[in-house]
Scaffold this motif. Structure first.
Motif, PDB file in Angstrom:
ATOM      1  N   MET A 132      -8.880  32.271 -14.481  1.00 27.44           N
ATOM      2  CA  MET A 132     -10.238  32.031 -14.961  1.00 27.44           C
ATOM      3  C   MET A 132     -10.391  30.708 -15.695  1.00 27.44           C
ATOM      4  SD  MET A 132     -12.071  34.557 -13.986  1.00 27.44           S
ATOM      5  CE  MET A 132     -13.496  34.366 -15.060  1.00 27.44           C
ATOM      6  N   HIS A 133      -9.390  30.302 -16.480  1.00 28.13           N
ATOM      7  CA  HIS A 133      -9.592  29.225 -17.442  1.00 28.13           C
ATOM      8  C   HIS A 133      -8.831  27.942 -17.151  1.00 28.13           C
ATOM      9  CE1 HIS A 133     -10.565  32.990 -19.686  1.00 28.13           C
ATOM     10  NE2 HIS A 133     -11.623  32.275 -19.989  1.00 28.13           N
ATOM     11  N   ASP A 134      -7.823  27.991 -16.276  1.00 27.76           N
ATOM     12  CA  ASP A 134      -7.065  26.771 -15.994  1.00 27.76           C
ATOM     13  C   ASP A 134      -7.912  25.693 -15.333  1.00 27.76           C
ATOM     14  OD1 ASP A 134      -4.891  27.977 -17.073  1.00 27.76           O
ATOM     15  OD2 ASP A 134      -3.703  28.098 -15.231  1.00 27.76           O
ATOM     16  N   ARG A 135      -8.942  26.108 -14.634  1.00 30.29           N
ATOM     17  CA  ARG A 135      -9.775  25.136 -13.911  1.00 30.29           C
ATOM     18  C   ARG A 135     -10.468  24.157 -14.858  1.00 30.29           C
ATOM     19  NH1 ARG A 135     -14.035  29.479 -11.596  1.00 30.29           N
ATOM     20  NH2 ARG A 135     -12.148  30.752 -11.748  1.00 30.29           N
ATOM     21  N   TRP A 136     -10.596  24.536 -16.129  1.00 31.49           N
ATOM     22  CA  TRP A 136     -11.302  23.692 -17.100  1.00 31.49           C
ATOM     23  C   TRP A 136     -10.350  22.775 -17.873  1.00 31.49           C
ATOM     24  CZ3 TRP A 136     -15.922  24.100 -15.447  1.00 31.49           C
ATOM     25  CH2 TRP A 136     -16.419  25.322 -15.015  1.00 31.49           C
ATOM     26  N   ILE A 137      -9.075  22.793 -17.509  1.00 29.49           N
ATOM     27  CA  ILE A 137      -8.102  21.919 -18.163  1.00 29.49           C
ATOM     28  C   ILE A 137      -7.963  20.662 -17.311  1.00 29.49           C
ATOM     29  CG2 ILE A 137      -5.714  21.683 -18.941  1.00 29.49           C
ATOM     30  CD1 ILE A 137      -5.637  24.705 -19.315  1.00 29.49           C
ATOM     31  N   SER A 138      -8.238  19.514 -17.892  1.00 30.85           N
ATOM     32  CA  SER A 138      -8.269  18.268 -17.124  1.00 30.85           C
ATOM     33  C   SER A 138      -6.861  17.776 -16.808  1.00 30.85           C
ATOM     34  CB  SER A 138      -9.010  17.180 -17.912  1.00 30.85           C
ATOM     35  OG  SER A 138      -8.238  16.776 -19.031  1.00 30.85           O
ATOM     36  N   PRO A 139      -6.705  17.025 -15.719  1.00 31.45           N
ATOM     37  CA  PRO A 139      -5.395  16.443 -15.387  1.00 31.45           C
ATOM     38  C   PRO A 139      -4.901  15.496 -16.473  1.00 31.45           C
ATOM     39  CG  PRO A 139      -6.893  16.335 -13.504  1.00 31.45           C
ATOM     40  CD  PRO A 139      -7.714  16.756 -14.687  1.00 31.45           C
ATOM     41  N   GLY A 165      -2.317  20.510 -24.053  1.00 39.05           N
ATOM     42  CA  GLY A 165      -1.326  19.653 -23.434  1.00 39.05           C
ATOM     43  C   GLY A 165      -0.025  20.376 -23.165  1.00 39.05           C
ATOM     44  N   PRO A 166       0.906  19.728 -22.446  1.00 33.37           N
ATOM     45  CA  PRO A 166       2.206  20.343 -22.119  1.00 33.37           C
ATOM     46  C   PRO A 166       3.041  20.568 -23.378  1.00 33.37           C
ATOM     47  CG  PRO A 166       1.748  18.433 -20.719  1.00 33.37           C
ATOM     48  CD  PRO A 166       0.738  18.411 -21.819  1.00 33.37           C
ATOM     49  N   LYS A 167       4.037  21.423 -23.241  1.00 35.62           N
ATOM     50  CA  LYS A 167       4.846  21.770 -24.413  1.00 35.62           C
ATOM     51  C   LYS A 167       5.614  20.574 -24.959  1.00 35.62           C
ATOM     52  CE  LYS A 167       9.064  23.459 -22.080  1.00 35.62           C
ATOM     53  NZ  LYS A 167       9.939  24.641 -21.921  1.00 35.62           N
ATOM     54  N   ASN A 168       6.009  19.642 -24.090  1.00 34.55           N
ATOM     55  CA  ASN A 168       6.734  18.483 -24.607  1.00 34.55           C
ATOM     56  C   ASN A 168       5.821  17.536 -25.380  1.00 34.55           C
ATOM     57  OD1 ASN A 168       9.188  19.342 -23.765  1.00 34.55           O
ATOM     58  ND2 ASN A 168       9.400  17.914 -22.051  1.00 34.55           N
ATOM     59  N   GLU A 169       4.524  17.590 -25.123  1.00 39.60           N
ATOM     60  CA  GLU A 169       3.584  16.816 -25.943  1.00 39.60           C
ATOM     61  C   GLU A 169       3.480  17.415 -27.342  1.00 39.60           C
ATOM     62  OE1 GLU A 169       1.387  13.764 -25.397  1.00 39.60           O
ATOM     63  OE2 GLU A 169       3.386  13.744 -24.491  1.00 39.60           O
ATOM     64  N   ALA A 224     -11.865  14.643 -29.744  1.00 38.01           N
ATOM     65  CA  ALA A 224     -12.694  15.028 -28.596  1.00 38.01           C
ATOM     66  C   ALA A 224     -11.859  15.281 -27.349  1.00 38.01           C
ATOM     67  CB  ALA A 224     -13.740  13.954 -28.329  1.00 38.01           C
ATOM     68  N   THR A 225     -10.704  14.615 -27.226  1.00 37.82           N
ATOM     69  CA  THR A 225      -9.862  14.828 -26.050  1.00 37.82           C
ATOM     70  C   THR A 225      -9.170  16.179 -26.093  1.00 37.82           C
ATOM     71  OG1 THR A 225      -7.941  13.837 -27.100  1.00 37.82           O
ATOM     72  CG2 THR A 225      -9.396  12.372 -25.837  1.00 37.82           C
ATOM     73  N   ARG A 226      -9.047  16.747 -27.293  1.00 43.44           N
ATOM     74  CA  ARG A 226      -8.349  18.025 -27.503  1.00 43.44           C
ATOM     75  C   ARG A 226      -6.909  17.946 -27.025  1.00 43.44           C
ATOM     76  NH1 ARG A 226     -13.519  21.374 -25.069  1.00 43.44           N
ATOM     77  NH2 ARG A 226     -14.952  20.804 -26.731  1.00 43.44           N
ATOM     78  N   ARG A 227      -6.272  16.828 -27.359  1.00 42.03           N
ATOM     79  CA  ARG A 227      -4.900  16.623 -26.911  1.00 42.03           C
ATOM     80  C   ARG A 227      -4.005  16.256 -28.089  1.00 42.03           C
ATOM     81  NH1 ARG A 227      -7.357  13.661 -22.313  1.00 42.03           N
ATOM     82  NH2 ARG A 227      -6.724  11.668 -23.203  1.00 42.03           N
ATOM     83  N   TYR A 228      -2.764  16.745 -28.030  1.00 34.99           N
ATOM     84  CA  TYR A 228      -1.784  16.360 -29.044  1.00 34.99           C
ATOM     85  C   TYR A 228      -1.588  14.854 -29.061  1.00 34.99           C
ATOM     86  CZ  TYR A 228      -0.486  21.324 -28.888  1.00 34.99           C
ATOM     87  OH  TYR A 228      -0.495  22.694 -28.922  1.00 34.99           O
TER      88      TYR A 228
END
Length: 638
Positions: free
Chosen positions: A33-40, A146-150, A95-99
């Motif tokens: 359901m939710h992975d589609r909203w996670i950007s590359p 983000g990925p676990k290594n991030e 805003a990017t919601r990224r580590y």
């Protein structure tokens, strides 16, 4: 056997011929359901969900994973008695919601005087847009950030900057996506089955409960808890864990407020298990219950949250308040394990409250934004002077003035409907002079706490009730007196200084001589002072972070630059006033390390620069002539 090394395999368990679940111990899930909203950009090369081959969440198995290479730089965690903690929700801070974006912004926090970051829960939770207190998978970082290594790189970067990182882990309850919930389920009554190894059928707390209640008396739950804690503290090198709603770690019936020996024993057992493999761990409880119980836990070396939001808001808006509960000494504790806070993720914002509920008298109006910002600085001065670890909520240092119940459409819900919804991210506040002044004031107080041992002394006294509040700090090398007037009129308090003699006021840099220890002061409305008997020179906190770019030389004539929108998304408009547009003028963008990241030619009084190639963070735009001489510069945020 026969698996291709490093290839990701999606898999589920099939139980009793009727239930498909993902592995509860998986470190990565795929969500239909939710992975589609996670950007590359956030999660590159995310494995597609195996549509048509599975239903529900699946786990991932990957052998021969390339381990994260930690920097190996020497790192000493901050003194537990003097933590300056910044509570942060990734979703609502960048805003990017990224580590990766937070890593780019660590200089902002370091100069603020932060030595500890506490992330709201980052293990896999239900949906994407969440505070994270609805956990489902306890060993998997949520992919939305983000990925676990991030995540590991973020923690590694924090350590390189002398900043500790705390995980927020929810072990009071789990929600319906959890395979542990699904495996032992009473479908008729829609609750855990009586034979569940981990969950109570019904929470013993009828007042405060969420999701499915863990049975912490069960040895199976205790084993699971220990494995979760070990995972995050060793695999990710978190420095500590803030445990959510620890008053629920019991099967004693009631609302959780009374002293509970069963709960004390359960929590001490968990703490002992952590100390066996990582003794230096900060163990932190959101307990908020009977003081005698909290005192016993503090004596055991555990730190506990201390909420003074209600009284802090009252003080800022000009109403009588008592902050005594912010002092571990006032609570009768012998150990400084109290993490007091004026704001947290769960509380109304000071500035919103001041601007909507503030009092007024004789033309002095707390609801005026400039006045409210100054009173927020007043509150910070006294609050952070109280010895012991302290916490602030994100953007409090900029006077964040959106209600905790603000909805995305700008309305404010009256029934908590929008409490956990997305909030406005206002990095542009940093460009506002009044809000920048508040940031600099926070930086002053927080850096003083780090630089001078007197601010973590155990020899102190406080007067925290009434309209004038003061803190007196004593140590072998320095004495300090901090005082603030929260009244709506001028006040003349009488304070007893540690000694008579020469004293120095930090903000004015004035020198005063007292012929007696007891002195009557005259304080203007909203005024605050820091006195010390050894002169403290002004700290360099006024320097603008985003202009600290090396090798830029400013001309005698500085044109007016207007950048919009700021913060920027994909296109930045640059308007230049009072500048002769001749020759080969260049627009050059630098990151916070002084590296050039983008260059464009000036093509008129208004130029447009595509910024989609820039990652989120702070930048400086410089206007330069053909010789590289800077004609003007201005900061912006993406």
């Amino acid at each position: 056997e026969g698996l291709t090394p490093q290839e990701e395999y999606a898999y589920q368990y099939y139980i009793d011929g009727e239930l498909y679940i993902a592995d509860p111990y998986t470190e990565k899930v795929l969500d239909p359901m939710h992975d589609r909203w996670i950007s590359p950009e956030t999660y590159p090369n995310l494995k597609p969900y195996p549509a048509g081959k599975a239903t529900g969440i699946v786990g991932i198995l990957q052998t021969a994973q390339v381990p994260y290479t930690w920097s190996g730089k020497p790192y000493t965690p901050p003194d537990r008695n003097n933590l300056n903690i910044y509570e942060l929700l990734v979703r609502d801070w960048v805003a990017t919601r990224r580590y990766s974006t937070i890593i780019d912004s660590l200089s902002y926090l370091k100069r603020l005087g932060i030595n500890t970051i506490q992330l709201l829960p980052v293990n896999e939770f239900e949906g994407n847009e969440s505070w994270g207190y609805n956990p489902s998978f306890y060993f998997a970082p949520d992919k939305y950030y983000g990925p676990k290594n991030e995540l590991k790189r973020f923690i590694d970067s924090c350590h390189a900057n002398g900043i500790a990182v705390l995980a927020d882990i929810v072990l009071n309850h789990a929600f319906g996506q959890s395979p542990m919930v699904q495996m032992y389920r009473n479908a008729t009554l829609n609750r855990p089955a009586a034979n569940s190894p981990w969950f109570n059928e019904v929470s013993p707390n009828p007042t405060w409960y969420w999701g499915n209640d863990f049975n912490h008396q069960s040895i199976h739950t205790q084993e699971f808890v220990d494995k979760v804690n070990h995972h995050w503290l060793t695999e990710y090198r978190f420095d500590g864990i803030r445990f959510d709603f620890t008053k629920g770690f019991t099967n004693t019936s009631g609302d959780g407020w009374a002293r509970d020996q069963q709960r004390i024993d359960i929590l001490k057992r968990m703490t002992d298990a952590i100390r066996e493999y990582k003794p230096e761990t900060y163990v932190i409880f959101e307990h908020l219950t009977d003081n005698s119980e909290e005192r016993e836990l503090a004596d055991y070396g555990i730190m506990l949250w201390g909420n003074i939001n209600y009284d802090a808001r009252r003080a800022v808006r000009g109403v009588s308040s008592n902050w005594s509960s912010a002092s571990y000494r006032q609570r009768g504790w012998s150990q400084p394990g109290l993490i007091a806070y004026m704001e947290s993720h769960d509380e109304e914002r000071l500035m919103f409250d001041a601007k909507t509920q503030g009092a007024s008298r004789d033309g002095y109006n707390v609801r005026d934004e400039a006045t409210a910002l100054r009173r927020a600085g007043l509150a910070a001065t006294v609050f952070f002077a109280i010895p012991g670890p302290k916490m602030l909520w994100q953007f409090g240092e900029l006077g964040y003035d959106y209600s905790i119940n603000a909805c995305p459409d700008g309305t404010i819900s009256s029934n908590d409907r929008c409490r956990t919804s997305n909030k406005a991210i206002r990095w542009d506040y940093f460009q506002d002079p009044s809000r920048r002044n508040l940031y600099n004031h926070y930086a002053t107080i927080l850096q003083l706490r780090q630089k001078y041992d007197v601010f973590s002394t155990t020899d102190f006294s406080t007067s925290l009730s009434g309209v004038v509040k003061s803190v007196t700090l004593r140590s072998s090398d320095m004495n300090v007196v901090v005082v603030g007037n929260f009244a709506l009129t001028a006040q003349t308090p009488t304070l007893t200084f540690p000694t008579a003699g020469t004293w120095y006021e930090y903000f004015s840099q004035d020198t005063v001589t007292f012929d007696a220890a007891q002195q009557t002061l005259s304080l203007r409305v909203g005024e605050y002072r820091i006195y010390s008997d050894r002169k403290i020179e002004h700290l360099d906190v006024s320097r603008d972070i985003v202009t600290s770019v090396p090798a830029l030389h400013t001309s005698a004539h500085t044109p007016q630059l207007h950048l919009y929108p700021n913060p920027v998304q994909d296109k930045l408009n640059v308007q230049i006033d009072e500048l002769q547009l001749s020759g080969n003028l260049q627009l050059v963008i630098y990151n916070m390390s002084g590296q050039e990241v983008l260059r464009r030619r000036v093509d008129g009084t208004t130029s447009t620069i595509a910024t989609d190639s820039l990652s989120s963070g702070s930048y400086v735009l410089s206007v330069q002539d053909e010789r590289g001489k800077q004609l003007g510069a201005k900061a912006f945020v993406k």
